[in-house]
Design a protein around this motif. Structure first.
Motif, PDB file in Angstrom:
ATOM      1  N   SER A   6       0.839  -1.194   0.000  1.00 30.84           N
ATOM      2  CA  SER A   6       0.000   0.000   0.000  1.00 30.84           C
ATOM      3  C   SER A   6       0.875   1.245   0.000  1.00 30.84           C
ATOM      4  CB  SER A   6      -0.892   0.041   1.245  1.00 30.84           C
ATOM      5  OG  SER A   6      -1.752  -1.056   1.276  1.00 30.84           O
ATOM      6  N   ALA A   7       0.303   2.322  -0.506  1.00 29.38           N
ATOM      7  CA  ALA A   7       0.947   3.633  -0.454  1.00 29.38           C
ATOM      8  C   ALA A   7      -0.059   4.619   0.110  1.00 29.38           C
ATOM      9  CB  ALA A   7       1.385   4.073  -1.852  1.00 29.38           C
ATOM     10  N   VAL A   8       0.401   5.503   0.987  1.00 29.27           N
ATOM     11  CA  VAL A   8      -0.445   6.547   1.565  1.00 29.27           C
ATOM     12  C   VAL A   8       0.056   7.879   1.040  1.00 29.27           C
ATOM     13  CG1 VAL A   8      -1.228   7.655   3.685  1.00 29.27           C
ATOM     14  CG2 VAL A   8      -0.840   5.175   3.646  1.00 29.27           C
ATOM     15  N   ILE A   9      -0.828   8.593   0.355  1.00 28.90           N
ATOM     16  CA  ILE A   9      -0.475   9.896  -0.207  1.00 28.90           C
ATOM     17  C   ILE A   9      -1.333  10.937   0.507  1.00 28.90           C
ATOM     18  CG2 ILE A   9      -0.192  11.270  -2.301  1.00 28.90           C
ATOM     19  CD1 ILE A   9       1.315   8.575  -2.395  1.00 28.90           C
ATOM     20  N   ILE A  10      -0.703  11.835   1.252  1.00 28.31           N
ATOM     21  CA  ILE A  10      -1.410  12.855   2.023  1.00 28.31           C
ATOM     22  C   ILE A  10      -1.269  14.193   1.310  1.00 28.31           C
ATOM     23  CG2 ILE A  10      -1.492  14.076   4.242  1.00 28.31           C
ATOM     24  CD1 ILE A  10      -0.367  11.473   5.482  1.00 28.31           C
ATOM     25  N   GLY A  11      -2.376  14.913   1.217  1.00 23.81           N
ATOM     26  CA  GLY A  11      -2.364  16.226   0.574  1.00 23.81           C
ATOM     27  C   GLY A  11      -2.701  16.164  -0.899  1.00 23.81           C
ATOM     28  N   GLY A  37      -6.979  14.071   1.687  1.00 23.52           N
ATOM     29  CA  GLY A  37      -7.001  15.492   1.408  1.00 23.52           C
ATOM     30  C   GLY A  37      -8.256  16.123   1.964  1.00 23.52           C
ATOM     31  N   ARG A  38      -8.398  17.439   1.774  1.00 25.52           N
ATOM     32  CA  ARG A  38      -9.525  18.182   2.336  1.00 25.52           C
ATOM     33  C   ARG A  38     -10.772  18.142   1.467  1.00 25.52           C
ATOM     34  NH1 ARG A  38      -6.876  23.898   3.438  1.00 25.52           N
ATOM     35  NH2 ARG A  38      -6.113  23.417   1.379  1.00 25.52           N
ATOM     36  N   ALA A  64      -5.570  19.024   8.453  1.00 24.39           N
ATOM     37  CA  ALA A  64      -4.693  19.255   9.605  1.00 24.39           C
ATOM     38  C   ALA A  64      -4.836  20.717  10.024  1.00 24.39           C
ATOM     39  CB  ALA A  64      -3.250  18.946   9.232  1.00 24.39           C
ATOM     40  N   ASN A  65      -5.615  20.948  11.046  1.00 24.76           N
ATOM     41  CA  ASN A  65      -5.787  22.311  11.585  1.00 24.76           C
ATOM     42  C   ASN A  65      -4.894  22.491  12.791  1.00 24.76           C
ATOM     43  OD1 ASN A  65      -7.799  23.267   9.802  1.00 24.76           O
ATOM     44  ND2 ASN A  65      -9.343  22.085  10.881  1.00 24.76           N
TER      45      ASN A  65
END
Length: 66
Positions: A6-11, A37-38, A64-65
């Motif tokens: 698996s790969a986790v891509i944030i943003g 993402g948002r 991420a606030n």
């Protein structure tokens, strides 16, 4: 038993952005991709493109606030 990586891509944002490009790359290499993402609509667009190419993807809405 064969394990799938698996790969986790944030943003992840727009389809033309770096996050979406990385998600597409890893999905073509056989990874199950988690994209975070948002914007749900942007994530769903990226996910649909990955699925159309036969990739495996999960969408995570996150912010991420500080």
């Amino acid at each position: 038993m064969v394990q799938k990586c698996s790969a986790v891509i944030i943003g992840v944002g727009p389809e033309q952005g770096l996050g979406a490009t990385l998600a597409n790359y890893f999905s073509t290499k056989g990874f199950h991709v988690y994209i975070a993402g948002r914007s749900e609509s942007k994530l769903q667009q990226v996910a649909e493109k990955i699925r159309q190419k036969g990739g495996s993807v999960s969408v995570v809405i996150a912010d991420a606030n500080g």
